[in-house]
Design an enzyme around this catalytic site. Structure first.
Site, PDB file in Angstrom:
ATOM      1  N   GLU A 110       0.823  -1.218   0.000  1.00 40.09           N
ATOM      2  CA  GLU A 110       0.000   0.000   0.000  1.00 40.09           C
ATOM      3  C   GLU A 110       0.851   1.259   0.000  1.00 40.09           C
ATOM      4  O   GLU A 110       0.406   2.313  -0.435  1.00 40.09           O
ATOM      5  CB  GLU A 110      -0.932   0.020   1.227  1.00 40.09           C
ATOM      6  CG  GLU A 110      -2.169  -0.839   1.045  1.00 40.09           C
ATOM      7  CD  GLU A 110      -3.298  -0.500   2.018  1.00 40.09           C
ATOM      8  OE1 GLU A 110      -3.023   0.045   3.096  1.00 40.09           O
ATOM      9  OE2 GLU A 110      -4.451  -0.794   1.683  1.00 40.09           O
TER      10      GLU A 110
ATOM     11  N   LYS B 155     -14.468   0.739  -3.304  1.00 42.20           N
ATOM     12  CA  LYS B 155     -15.366   1.020  -2.170  1.00 42.20           C
ATOM     13  C   LYS B 155     -16.648   1.688  -2.657  1.00 42.20           C
ATOM     14  O   LYS B 155     -17.752   1.353  -2.217  1.00 42.20           O
ATOM     15  CB  LYS B 155     -14.670   1.938  -1.153  1.00 42.20           C
ATOM     16  CG  LYS B 155     -13.633   1.233  -0.286  1.00 42.20           C
ATOM     17  CD  LYS B 155     -13.107   2.188   0.784  1.00 42.20           C
ATOM     18  CE  LYS B 155     -11.932   1.576   1.537  1.00 42.20           C
ATOM     19  NZ  LYS B 155     -11.334   2.524   2.500  1.00 42.20           N
TER      20      LYS B 155
ATOM     21  N   HIS C 104       9.511 -26.944  -0.426  1.00 37.14           N
ATOM     22  CA  HIS C 104       8.838 -28.048  -1.118  1.00 37.14           C
ATOM     23  C   HIS C 104       7.668 -27.547  -1.946  1.00 37.14           C
ATOM     24  O   HIS C 104       6.796 -28.333  -2.306  1.00 37.14           O
ATOM     25  CB  HIS C 104       8.362 -29.085  -0.108  1.00 37.14           C
ATOM     26  CG  HIS C 104       9.480 -29.751   0.628  1.00 37.14           C
ATOM     27  ND1 HIS C 104       9.943 -30.992   0.305  1.00 37.14           N
ATOM     28  CD2 HIS C 104      10.270 -29.315   1.643  1.00 37.14           C
ATOM     29  CE1 HIS C 104      10.954 -31.314   1.116  1.00 37.14           C
ATOM     30  NE2 HIS C 104      11.164 -30.323   1.936  1.00 37.14           N
TER      31      HIS C 104
END
Lengths: 430, 430
Positions: free
Chosen positions: A271, A403, A292
């Site tokens: 951010e 938003k 792995h």
């Protein structure tokens, strides 16, 4: 804390930083340090973060959580910077108080939590600076209703961490809830060493003065040269490697208790520097497990990445029993700590051998002091990187579009962004 | 399962795939499909993966776990492909049996698990094809000793999943333990729909026939054109976007229960195509949480990435109570499911609006059938991508260097790789 950038040098890795380039970059670090210090001196937005360890009101934090000293659980309702700092400390340190971070609005997951947690023994912390965060306030409403349904007086079990006005402030006043302020000038992702991150730690019985001591040690270690400052060395090297093609930075702690730290760092970095078309992408991984899973790609794939190894120099250890398993007798009598540390060093060398740049961060051990030092150092590293990238590290304008669209979709107002959702270009294969 | 690649097209995103390029790529998909089908017909190494749903011996799996039908816990000792597939199913589906995956050798973390788990009510699955994996065998020795210390007969609580010979096979024979074979021709990361991934699911009470039904549906959906096959559409688009600069692929499920799926996919993809200097880097994220952490970077940072949205079309839901919170009345009476789905669509649109390529994968719901379908589809997508990248998707040679170095460091033999560890280039700032 120490930072070893040897494997980030051009003599080892491609991309890598020539030593001369590092010397030149150090001039920019000095200038950035001066800018940062000036920002701190006037408590400027964002830069004020670095003053938190000196300014935070520990007594207020202790007083806010004191009513809950009999609790067995902490439920933290907050998202992003209102969760990750506290969650990082919770994950790193042992406590008798179990902590749950409701930082998502997955309905089944929320309901499952509320079914299993004894709400009568829970302290609820609701964290939102604005008091308007949709996910946080929705979850708060759901948790409050669950408390009421369970016969628990939510006003006796709740404290809020919020700004000077808004829904949560109003609730605190109306119901006389303990409350803590969100500090001015400290963006959410930089708030771990403030009321936002430390109250949960205090509730869990951690020594928040020790956390702050570690942070103050890290503050003392800031200096106008990357060669004298571990935090700046890290921020500068990330930037310099990104400039040279390492657009990915894998966070690879070799300690389960630091897995959430990698998430915290990823928010902090992404951010802060991810804007204006630039910004290295943080990737969360875990050693030794991801040897792995991801190591094949890191070692043999494109040189578009760097790896940050992180480990404690001391661990609580566990001995591997002696064994007659064929070919494995060398393991018997060693400790798991020796095994994971050998894997750390072997994996680091294996990347260097392949010419993939990497950096080593070591902390003393996973305890309050060292966590405080690490978190503060990474905040300073990120702020320095913001200067080097020449971006405003303290804003996050790009999240606003979504938003507004969300709010529009849910009937919370007219937003043209919501109309664009309906216009999606589809090419669906089923 | 359906895959929507509309937001990966050049008319939406940069990088993006022109429709004509997709048509040309489809010729290569057809050829790759033919190659894959030929490999399957002769049960060739790797390609045999896609025959597992038809070949797996469900009765043998049920018989192996039947002795443990009274257990309350599963402890799975295995790492990488010997853990992630089973862990993905465990995380996705509810069970009365708690599952713990000891897939790391962090000493404190292992010890903490052994302190809290009631070993007398535990079924222990030890998974290693070779019977030589250092982490797995070390953890097995530690767990076995803990069982002995707790007065639990480990031979009554353990089954092994392993190859035809080696330490675990020997132990199974000596102590008459239930055992399952690791199938031939199926690399660890591709083993979820075999004994390796399904035995834990059976123990947890999941309907493994339903998982396999879902996988078989996905098999039926494979076709010689990406426009007819969701799995191939996904694999081909990942490849095509990587070729055009999206070297990062963010896995962004909007369901907490699919968080481990993102880890499983990341191993599958990274180890399979990460070689010979190529390979897209998978990044694990989580919606809606990471909107408050990573979205700023995704939307405003470099266009070096694509995002894969994944969601179930149906959810168990939770209603948000009515509220008089100021400015938030629109939330009252909605459900958390409506909120998270609106955030999904808004975030997807917000990336498209910024021209960042993204793909949408939707499954019906998070249940056995849909999980089987998703896992199989991603295996097929990855195998297809191996053909398009022109790499051998079924090997992982780059991890050997570090294994030798580790072994050398721990006194398990002479390896020149271990010497290189000592020669590290250091530039330490402290």
């Amino acid at each position: 804390m120490q930072v070893d950038i040897g494997n980030a040098l051009a003599e080892v890795a491609t991309p890598g930083i020539p030593r001369e380039a590092l010397d030149r970059l150090d001039d920019r670090v000095a200038a950035a340090h001066e800018r940062i210090e000036a920002g701190r001196a006037s408590d400027e937005h964002g830069y004020a973060t670095l003053n938190q360890p000196a300014n935070v009101d520990v007594d207020a934090i202790q007083a806010a959580v004191e009513p809950f000293d009999d609790c067995e659980n902490l439920v933290n309702v907050g998202i992003g910077g209102s969760a990750l700092g506290a969650a990082t400390i919770s994950a790193a340190l042992d406590s008798d108080v179990d902590a749950y971070y409701l930082d998502n609005v997955d309905p089944k997951w929320v309901a499952d939590h509320l079914e299993t947690i004894d709400l009568s023994k829970t302290a609820l912390n609701v964290v939102s600076k604005s008091g308007m965060t949709a996910e946080t306030l929705s979850n708060f409403l759901v948790v409050r209703e669950a408390m009421e349904a369970a016969g628990v007086d939510w006003t006796e079990r709740t404290w809020v961490t919020t700004g000077p006005e808004g829904n949560l402030r109003d609730l605190a006043e109306k119901h006389d809830l303990p409350s803590l302020p969100v500090p001015d000038g400290v963006p959410g992702r930089f708030s771990v060493l403030s009321t936002v991150g430390l109250a949960a730690a205090a509730l869990q019985g951690h020594d928040i003065e020790a956390i702050l001591d570690g942070a103050r040690d890290a503050d003392d270690a800031l200096a106008p040269s990357l060669f004298d400052s571990p935090a700046y060395a890290y921020g500068a090297v990330n930037y310099a490697l990104d400039q040279r093609g390492a657009g990915i930075n894998v966070q690879l702690p070799y300690a389960e208790s630091l897995e959430t730290y990698a998430e915290w760092y990823s928010q902090l970095w992404a951010e802060s520097v991810g804007k204006d078309g630039v910004g290295q992408t943080p990737v969360r991984a875990l050693g030794a497990t991801d040897q792995h899973s991801q190591l094949q790609l890191y070692r043999a794939g494109p040189h578009d990445k760097m790896v940050t190894f992180i480990r404690p120099q001391e661990r609580e250890d566990t001995t591997i029993p002696e064994t007659d398993l064929e070919g494995l007798s060398y393991l018997g009598g060693l400790t798991l700590g020796e095994l994971i540390d050998a894997e750390f060093e072997a994996t680091e060398a294996s990347l260097a051998n392949a010419g993939l740049p990497n950096v080593r961060i070591e902390i003393d051990r996973v305890d309050e002091r060292a966590i405080g030092e690490l978190l503060y150092s990474m905040e300073a590293a990120t702020i320095l990187a913001g200067e080097l990238y020449n971006v405003d590290a303290f804003v996050q304008p790009a999240v606003e579009w979504g938003k507004k669209a969300t709010r529009g979709l849910l009937g919370g107002g007219d937003f043209e962004e919501a109309d664009e959702v309906a216009e999606k270009t589809e090419l669906t294969i089923e």
